[in-house]
Design a protein around this motif. Sequence first.
Motif, mmCIF file in Angstrom:
data_model
loop_
_atom_site.group_PDB
_atom_site.id
_atom_site.type_symbol
_atom_site.label_atom_id
_atom_site.label_comp_id
_atom_site.label_asym_id
_atom_site.label_seq_id
_atom_site.Cartn_x
_atom_site.Cartn_y
_atom_site.Cartn_z
ATOM 1 N N LEU A 279 25.121 51.975 -15.801
ATOM 2 C CA LEU A 279 25.136 50.388 -14.694
ATOM 3 C C LEU A 279 25.523 51.213 -13.471
ATOM 4 C CD1 LEU A 279 26.342 47.556 -17.030
ATOM 5 C CD2 LEU A 279 24.176 47.803 -15.387
ATOM 6 N N GLU A 280 26.692 52.054 -13.331
ATOM 7 C CA GLU A 280 27.266 52.646 -12.408
ATOM 8 C C GLU A 280 26.410 53.518 -11.561
ATOM 9 O OE1 GLU A 280 30.442 55.152 -13.920
ATOM 10 O OE2 GLU A 280 31.817 53.416 -13.996
ATOM 11 N N GLU B 164 22.979 53.925 -6.791
ATOM 12 C CA GLU B 164 21.460 53.862 -6.224
ATOM 13 C C GLU B 164 21.516 52.774 -5.251
ATOM 14 O OE1 GLU B 164 17.744 55.208 -4.957
ATOM 15 O OE2 GLU B 164 19.563 56.110 -5.812
ATOM 16 N N HIS B 165 22.002 51.585 -5.625
ATOM 17 C CA HIS B 165 21.695 50.543 -4.787
ATOM 18 C C HIS B 165 22.512 50.563 -3.651
ATOM 19 C CE1 HIS B 165 19.175 47.910 -7.300
ATOM 20 N NE2 HIS B 165 19.922 47.689 -8.129
ATOM 21 N N ALA B 166 23.766 51.208 -3.682
ATOM 22 C CA ALA B 166 24.705 51.623 -2.485
ATOM 23 C C ALA B 166 23.944 52.378 -1.554
ATOM 24 C CB ALA B 166 25.984 51.906 -2.952
ATOM 25 N N ALA C 246 22.869 51.545 2.401
ATOM 26 C CA ALA C 246 23.600 52.287 3.446
ATOM 27 C C ALA C 246 22.432 53.077 4.207
ATOM 28 C CB ALA C 246 24.322 53.562 2.860
ATOM 29 N N ASP C 247 21.451 53.177 3.636
ATOM 30 C CA ASP C 247 20.251 53.823 4.517
ATOM 31 C C ASP C 247 19.670 52.600 5.273
ATOM 32 O OD1 ASP C 247 20.333 56.285 3.357
ATOM 33 O OD2 ASP C 247 18.783 56.043 1.783
ATOM 34 N N LEU C 248 19.703 51.462 4.663
ATOM 35 C CA LEU C 248 19.129 50.252 5.472
ATOM 36 C C LEU C 248 19.980 49.932 6.626
ATOM 37 C CD1 LEU C 248 17.419 47.608 5.564
ATOM 38 C CD2 LEU C 248 18.974 46.457 4.119
ATOM 39 N N ILE C 249 21.421 50.097 6.283
ATOM 40 C CA ILE C 249 22.173 50.033 7.449
ATOM 41 C C ILE C 249 22.120 50.612 8.754
ATOM 42 C CG2 ILE C 249 24.803 50.018 8.072
ATOM 43 C CD1 ILE C 249 25.504 48.932 5.498
ATOM 44 N N HIS C 250 21.915 51.979 8.360
ATOM 45 C CA HIS C 250 21.502 52.899 9.356
ATOM 46 C C HIS C 250 20.064 52.523 10.217
ATOM 47 C CE1 HIS C 250 24.887 55.799 8.981
ATOM 48 N NE2 HIS C 250 24.690 55.671 7.513
#
Length: 283
Positions: free
Chosen positions: A38-39, A44-46, A50-54
């Motif tokens: 799960l971690e 991977e989701h995080a 972050a890539d989406l934010i950039h």
Amino acid sequence: MGKRVNIEEPKTCSELVDADEEALRLQLEAAVSRVLALESELSEHARRRADLIHLVSHELRTPITVIGGFARLLQSEGHGLLNEEQHRFVSEGLKACRRLDDFVGDLLEARTDSETPFVVKPVLGDLHESIEDGLESLMPLLADRGMKVELMLRASDPQILFDDRRIGQVVTNLTTNAIRYGNPSGIVRIGTSDLLATSSGTGIEVVVEDDGPGIADGDCERIFAPFVRGEAAAESHGLGIGLAICRRIIEAHGGQIRVESGSLGGARFVFELPRTSYADWKD
């Protein structure tokens, strides 16, 4: 002769304990494996987030610059004179561009794990004046939904040490949410009152309230986390970072923010700003 039957010797207490410990060990190992999986999935989701934010930040910069550039050309009157009302419209448009540009920078700061705190620059100012100025840019949104603002500014002394841009950002975010989730032709109520019991002394309490569906009890805390949206927001657009930004700004001022049920039937957002002196302010 009769058939020989093997009879197992009964297990001792020590053997039973060892067997239980082994079973427990295997269960713990399986649980640890699931947690690690799960971690890894969350990491991977995080990373993707972050890539989406950039990507979003990069894509927004260009249209913001273009819109601001054309607005400044209009404001300069090099291509035709503007009347007083048109000047005001262009000025409000430029303010919105600046706020959007600031928002792009705040996307990264919205992370709770960010080591970079919000930079606040406190100046002694009139909180009521700041609230009223911020509402000016939201008038088109209010008019579009046929909504009215009910101001109840009752703090006896609105002079307080605060970052005008940052607190304006909080009021704008909360009021925009109230417009979005409030009933068409409804009311948004914004009020202030004296706060006499904060950990830092006296202060001012600010309330932004709507007549919409409200916030489910289970969401009252979690909606302040980045990228989390309440049940009422299921059919609405947004990244779910506005309230996270609000919380970080208020906490940077030494205050607190919360949401509760309001007298209008919807959500009632409340934030507190303590009165502090320059000597008490922490960089």
